[in-house]
Motif scaffolding. Structure first.
Motif, mmCIF file in Angstrom:
data_model
loop_
_atom_site.group_PDB
_atom_site.id
_atom_site.type_symbol
_atom_site.label_atom_id
_atom_site.label_comp_id
_atom_site.label_asym_id
_atom_site.label_seq_id
_atom_site.Cartn_x
_atom_site.Cartn_y
_atom_site.Cartn_z
ATOM 1 N N UNK A 5 35.452 30.372 29.692
ATOM 2 C CA UNK A 5 36.651 30.426 30.529
ATOM 3 C C UNK A 5 37.474 31.646 30.136
ATOM 4 N N UNK A 6 37.832 32.454 31.138
ATOM 5 C CA UNK A 6 38.626 33.647 30.835
ATOM 6 C C UNK A 6 40.112 33.289 30.681
ATOM 7 N N UNK A 7 40.964 34.309 30.507
ATOM 8 C CA UNK A 7 42.361 34.041 30.150
ATOM 9 C C UNK A 7 43.268 33.703 31.330
ATOM 10 N N UNK A 8 42.695 33.662 32.538
ATOM 11 C CA UNK A 8 43.480 33.118 33.651
ATOM 12 C C UNK A 8 42.877 31.787 34.118
ATOM 13 N N UNK A 9 41.957 31.250 33.305
ATOM 14 C CA UNK A 9 41.431 29.907 33.561
ATOM 15 C C UNK A 9 40.213 29.828 34.458
ATOM 16 N N UNK A 10 39.575 30.964 34.745
ATOM 17 C CA UNK A 10 38.379 30.969 35.592
ATOM 18 C C UNK A 10 37.142 30.665 34.753
ATOM 19 N N UNK A 11 36.344 29.695 35.211
ATOM 20 C CA UNK A 11 35.108 29.331 34.512
ATOM 21 C C UNK A 11 33.973 30.239 34.970
ATOM 22 N N UNK A 79 28.951 42.400 35.058
ATOM 23 C CA UNK A 79 30.309 41.893 34.875
ATOM 24 C C UNK A 79 31.302 43.044 35.012
ATOM 25 N N UNK A 80 32.493 42.732 35.521
ATOM 26 C CA UNK A 80 33.599 43.690 35.539
ATOM 27 C C UNK A 80 34.733 43.087 34.718
ATOM 28 N N UNK A 81 35.300 43.898 33.823
ATOM 29 C CA UNK A 81 36.418 43.448 32.987
ATOM 30 C C UNK A 81 37.718 43.931 33.616
ATOM 31 N N UNK A 82 38.606 42.988 33.928
ATOM 32 C CA UNK A 82 39.910 43.305 34.498
ATOM 33 C C UNK A 82 41.013 42.700 33.634
ATOM 34 N N UNK A 83 42.244 43.021 33.997
ATOM 35 C CA UNK A 83 43.409 42.478 33.293
ATOM 36 C C UNK A 83 44.438 42.076 34.328
ATOM 37 N N UNK A 84 45.096 40.955 34.102
ATOM 38 C CA UNK A 84 46.034 40.404 35.092
ATOM 39 C C UNK A 84 47.144 41.384 35.445
ATOM 40 N N UNK A 85 47.598 42.155 34.465
ATOM 41 C CA UNK A 85 48.699 43.093 34.714
ATOM 42 C C UNK A 85 48.205 44.446 35.221
ATOM 43 N N UNK A 86 47.117 44.935 34.655
ATOM 44 C CA UNK A 86 46.621 46.275 35.000
ATOM 45 C C UNK A 86 46.004 46.341 36.397
ATOM 46 N N UNK A 101 33.892 38.518 37.497
ATOM 47 C CA UNK A 101 35.011 39.359 37.062
ATOM 48 C C UNK A 101 35.778 38.600 35.984
ATOM 49 N N UNK A 102 35.742 39.124 34.786
ATOM 50 C CA UNK A 102 36.424 38.501 33.638
ATOM 51 C C UNK A 102 37.830 39.080 33.552
ATOM 52 N N UNK A 103 38.836 38.224 33.659
ATOM 53 C CA UNK A 103 40.223 38.693 33.658
ATOM 54 C C UNK A 103 40.918 38.282 32.360
ATOM 55 N N UNK A 104 41.455 39.269 31.669
ATOM 56 C CA UNK A 104 42.230 38.999 30.460
ATOM 57 C C UNK A 104 43.705 38.911 30.835
ATOM 58 N N UNK A 105 44.474 38.247 29.980
ATOM 59 C CA UNK A 105 45.924 38.135 30.194
ATOM 60 C C UNK A 105 46.570 38.158 28.816
#
Length: 266
Positions: A5-11, A79-86, A101-105
């Motif tokens: 699970x990534x940092x915005x809760x996506x499995x 995979x693509x690495x994204x960030x909630x703010x960026x 798409x793995x989103x960090x926060x």
């Protein structure tokens, strides 16, 4: 099958560890490199400047807010690495049609530790991830000892001009300001409030005004302009990467912060 699970809760579910990585976050590109994953990185943004040679060896697929979807499709990422703010929600949704798409926060230092652990699991580099978290844990402890006897000062951290914008609450920068014993006078005004210079003294009368090197590169004339509206504040140019880049950059940031405090003593 690995489920994470990534940092915005996506499995996310993966048959094997992703081998073709696109990173749309400059600080996380640096982290992936520091975790020993350079060969697996296939695409980056034009803002991914550390380490510099990646821009010569990897495909640039746009910026953090505007991307070339066709270039990304042609790279066939796992995979693509994204960030909630960026990155925008629209970008995340578009890319989700191509691959996971793995989103960090990242708001806190703890979030940063979690991201590094997650990457360790995700890319089968747990040992390297643990090494980085151990180094950062030690550096954080050391910095807390260093800072404990330094008095708290009121500060304003500028990130933009026309309009003037500062850092507020629920941001990684604000967490690092607090860690440094800087009391953000705009902490209760939202995340990145627009401000009027003439109201700065009424809104908190800072001891320190920080002018960041990014995203807006402040100059001497800006310091002069802002200084006209402060009572006694010291205006200081700071390295925006040290305050805003998460990931492995935090290790260098602790050393930078010590040097900054030494400068402020003079």
């Amino acid at each position: 099958m690995k489920q994470l699970i990534d940092q915005i809760g996506t499995l996310h579910s993966f048959e094997t560890a992703p081998k073709r990585i696109i990173s749309l976050v400059p600080s996380q590109t640096e982290l992936l490199y520091d975790l020993g994953l350079e060969e697996k990185i296939i695409g980056i943004t034009k803002f991914c400047v550390h380490p510099y040679h990646l821009k010569l060896t990897k495909k640039v697929v746009g910026g953090t807010k505007k991307i070339h979807i066709e270039k990304i499709k042609l790279l066939q990422p796992d995979i693509v690495i994204c960030n909630k703010e960026e990155n925008t929600e629209e970008i995340v949704n578009k890319l989700s049609e191509i691959c996971p798409v793995w989103v960090t926060h990242i708001v806190s230092v703890e979030d940063n530790f979690q991201m590094i652990s997650d990457f360790g699991q995700l890319f089968n580099c747990r040992t390297e991830a643990q090494k980085w978290n151990d180094k950062l844990t030690f550096a954080l402890s050391d910095f807390k000892k260093y800072i404990q006897n330094i008095e708290i000062k009121k500060a304003a951290y500028f990130i933009w001009k026309n309009p003037y914008m500062v850092v507020g609450n629920e941001t990684y920068i604000n967490e690092l300001l607090k860690l440094n014993h800087f009391k953000n006078i705009y902490e209760d005004k939202g995340r990145y409030p627009e401000i009027e210079l003439k109201k700065m003294r009424l809104e908190g009368d800072p001891d320190l005004v920080f002018l960041s090197s990014e995203p807006y590169p402040f100059k001497e004339e800006d310091a002069f302009e802002i200084g006209r509206f402060t009572h006694h504040a010291k205006t200081v140019f700071v390295d925006g990467e040290m305050f805003s880049w998460h990931g492995s950059r935090l290790l260098k940031a602790f050393q930078y912060f010590k040097l900054l405090h030494e400068r402020l003593k003079n």
